[in-house]
Design an enzyme around this catalytic site. Structure first.
Site, short mmCIF file in Angstrom:
data_model
loop_
_atom_site.label_atom_id
_atom_site.label_comp_id
_atom_site.label_asym_id
_atom_site.label_seq_id
_atom_site.Cartn_x
_atom_site.Cartn_y
_atom_site.Cartn_z
N ASP A 297 0.88 -1.18 0.00
CA ASP A 297 0.00 0.00 0.00
C ASP A 297 0.91 1.22 0.00
O ASP A 297 2.01 1.16 -0.53
CB ASP A 297 -0.94 -0.04 1.22
CG ASP A 297 -2.26 0.68 0.97
OD1 ASP A 297 -2.21 1.86 0.56
OD2 ASP A 297 -3.33 0.09 1.20
N HIS A 331 1.39 1.87 -3.28
CA HIS A 331 0.31 2.66 -3.90
C HIS A 331 0.75 4.10 -4.11
O HIS A 331 0.23 4.79 -4.99
CB HIS A 331 -0.95 2.60 -3.03
CG HIS A 331 -1.62 1.27 -3.08
ND1 HIS A 331 -2.81 1.01 -2.42
CD2 HIS A 331 -1.28 0.10 -3.69
CE1 HIS A 331 -3.17 -0.26 -2.64
NE2 HIS A 331 -2.25 -0.81 -3.40
#
Length: 554
Positions: A297, A331
């Protein structure tokens, strides 16, 4: 005709002058960089083996490790050594004046026995919540460290759900055969029925006054902990170790002060749910340097609480230096938000490389958050192979599909809500010396009609991307010395409902079909000066009520 041209020149001059005055004022107000206070420990050293620990990968060392930490803390502090070996353990609780030193060829492996982790009142994504106890934790401590060259493994695969579309057929079959359960749609694997039950329970883990751990036992397995959490601690050092495979976020300092993160290797599987690298939340005086991130992430993320909880806490993340770091998968390479309701300010990011992160510089929020993010200084960032945007500001985080419209027909404009404490703000950013080779889009801004993204300077930027620049609901934006080579050239730049936008010394690539598209009746004072337009087939187009007077090219 001459007078009209003179009038246009005056408008251009005044617009550029005002914009540059604003930028210079921001530069002049740049705060002094923080001095981060450092840890210091007595020379006393104890080894966990002195307390009965066994490095065979089978013996559970929870009691031995915690006893060693408590003993040396009570003596005034010192170093606890984790020597070569495979040390299976349950939750470790840090104490004042302790340096937990994990030697090279030592692995601290946290057990996959969920019963070892008790349910505690904690924090999840910026709000109070019940969670399983963190594998490593400390609260209200001073002068603590985790150092060495060894490995800290959170055994997160035992905790995390996994999406079917993130695995190959053979990987999926092997995972399902290992145990656990799959949801009715056959799309997500969960490690247990309790974990699946939690996933289908609204706001699982978020309690109310008077509730106890017993109220959440039926969804306990779903309440994954972050691997390393320090809360309200002062003078912290994390140095040298590899921290990986967390059940959720890897490293989460919360409401801490004087934190140094140096030479870490932070890893999570790319498919790991909520597999953030480092989430710095409501902290003050922070240095993050010379570290490597490869996670599932956001990699390096700034937070300060979510919605009302964050605003009530009222603790911005401030005085942060982030430098000389490398990010592989994630991310976002450097991220602010989306839980930034307490604000963020006085942050420097420099000399970092992002290789394959979904987004490079990622600033995200949404209505309801509130919070002011300001005085962010970013310099010398290199990016390669970015699947999304190289630079992104988005105040509609979480939105699926197009922007919402009021009414149900045609192009009705959405009702604009009033500005309140729930309205977020992104303002006063200086971004310089950015090089990007490969991105879906170079620059994307999407502000709110009631609160534009404002006072942003982008200077000396070289971008190779599929698409160029899109600015929606932005104001007081200066882009200087931008070299932009794109595969799609219709348009290179799109400006929508924005004002006071200045591009100087724009250098587009060859064979540009359309340089600028202007849309929205609210757009005004968009100025391009010194642009290299020799290879441009069409200079400008206008739509959705935009006036041709809104754009001036000189």
């Amino acid at each position: 005709m001459i007078k009209k041209q003179q009038h246009i020149n005056i408008i251009i001059y005044i617009t550029i002058l005002m914009m540059w005055m604003g930028v210079c004022a921001l530069k002049a107000q740049e705060p002094a960089r923080p001095v981060i206070q450092q840890v210091s420990f007595p020379k006393d050293t104890l080894r966990i083996t002195e307390f009965g620990a066994k490095g065979d990968g089978q013996y559970l060392n929870t009691e031995a490790i915690n006893k060693a930490i408590t003993t040396i803390s009570e003596k005034g502090g010192g170093v606890i050594v984790v020597p070569e070996g495979l040390w299976l353990t349950g939750p470790i609780e840090m104490k004042n004046n302790v340096n937990l030193h994990v030697q090279r060829d030592a692995i601290l492996l946290f057990t996959d026995d969920f019963d070892t982790y008790k349910l505690v009142e904690s924090n999840w994504e910026g709000e109070p919540a019940w969670r399983n106890q963190n594998p490593i934790s400390g609260k209200n401590l001073e002068n603590i460290a985790i150092t060495g060259a060894g490995v800290i493994d959170g055994n997160g695969g035992a905790w995390r759900m996994v999406k079917r579309d993130k695995m190959t057929d053979s990987q999926w079959k092997k995972l399902v055969a290992s145990g656990g359960v799959v949801d009715e749609a056959g799309k997500i694997w969960y490690p247990s029925e309790s974990s699946l039950r939690g996933a289908t329970t609204q706001n699982a883990g978020k309690g109310h006054a008077g509730q106890t751990a017993a109220d959440f036992m039926d969804v306990k397995d779903f309440l994954r902990p972050n691997l390393l959490v320090f809360t309200s601690c002062k003078r912290i050092l994390l140095e040298g170790v590899t921290i990986l495979n967390s059940p959720a976020w890897n490293i989460h300092p919360l409401m801490c002060e004087d934190l140094t993160v140096r030479n870490l290797n932070v890893r999570n599987p790319w498919y790991g749910q909520n597999g953030d690298g480092l989430d710095i939340e409501s902290c003050k005086n922070v240095l993050v340097e010379n570290s490597t991130f490869d996670v599932g992430d956001d990699a390096i993320c700034i937070k300060s609480g979510r919605d009302k909880s964050g605003r009530d806490r009222g603790m911005p993340t401030e005085n942060v230096i982030i430098r000389n770091n490398i990010v592989y998968h994630g991310h976002g390479g450097f991220v602010i938000g989306s839980e930034m309701s307490g604000g963020a300010k006085n942050i420097w990011v420099e000399d970092c490389s992002f290789l394959g992160t979904d987004i490079g510089l990622r600033f995200k929020t949404t209505r309801g958050r509130g919070g002011v993010v300001e005085n962010i200084f970013i310099n010398n960032i290199n990016m390669v192979g970015i699947p999304g945007e190289a630079i992104l500001f988005d105040m509609y985080y979480g939105l699926k599909g197009p922007l919402p419209k009021a009414g149900g027909q045609g192009d009705a404009v959405a009702e604009i809500p009033p500005v309140t404490e729930e309205t977020p703000r992104f303002q006063n950013f200086v971004i310089r010396d950015i090089n990007v080779n490969g991105a879906e889009k170079g620059v994307f801004f999407r502000g709110l009609p009631e609160m534009s993204i404002k006072n942003i300077m982008i200077e000396r930027v070289n971008i190779v991307a599929k698409k160029g620049v899109e600015l929606i609901e932005a104001s007081n934006i200066v882009v200087k010395d931008l070299t932009l080579k794109t595969a799609e050239t219709d348009p290179l730049i799109h400006v929508d409902n924005s004002k006071n936008i200045v591009f100087t010394d724009l250098k587009p690539g060859d064979d540009i079909d359309l340089l600028v598209h202007v849309s929205g009746a609210q757009t005004e004072k968009v100025v391009l000066t010194g642009a290299k337009i020799e290879g441009v087939k069409e200079i400008s187009t206008f739509s959705n009520g935009a006036s041709k007077k809104a754009l001036v090219i000189k």
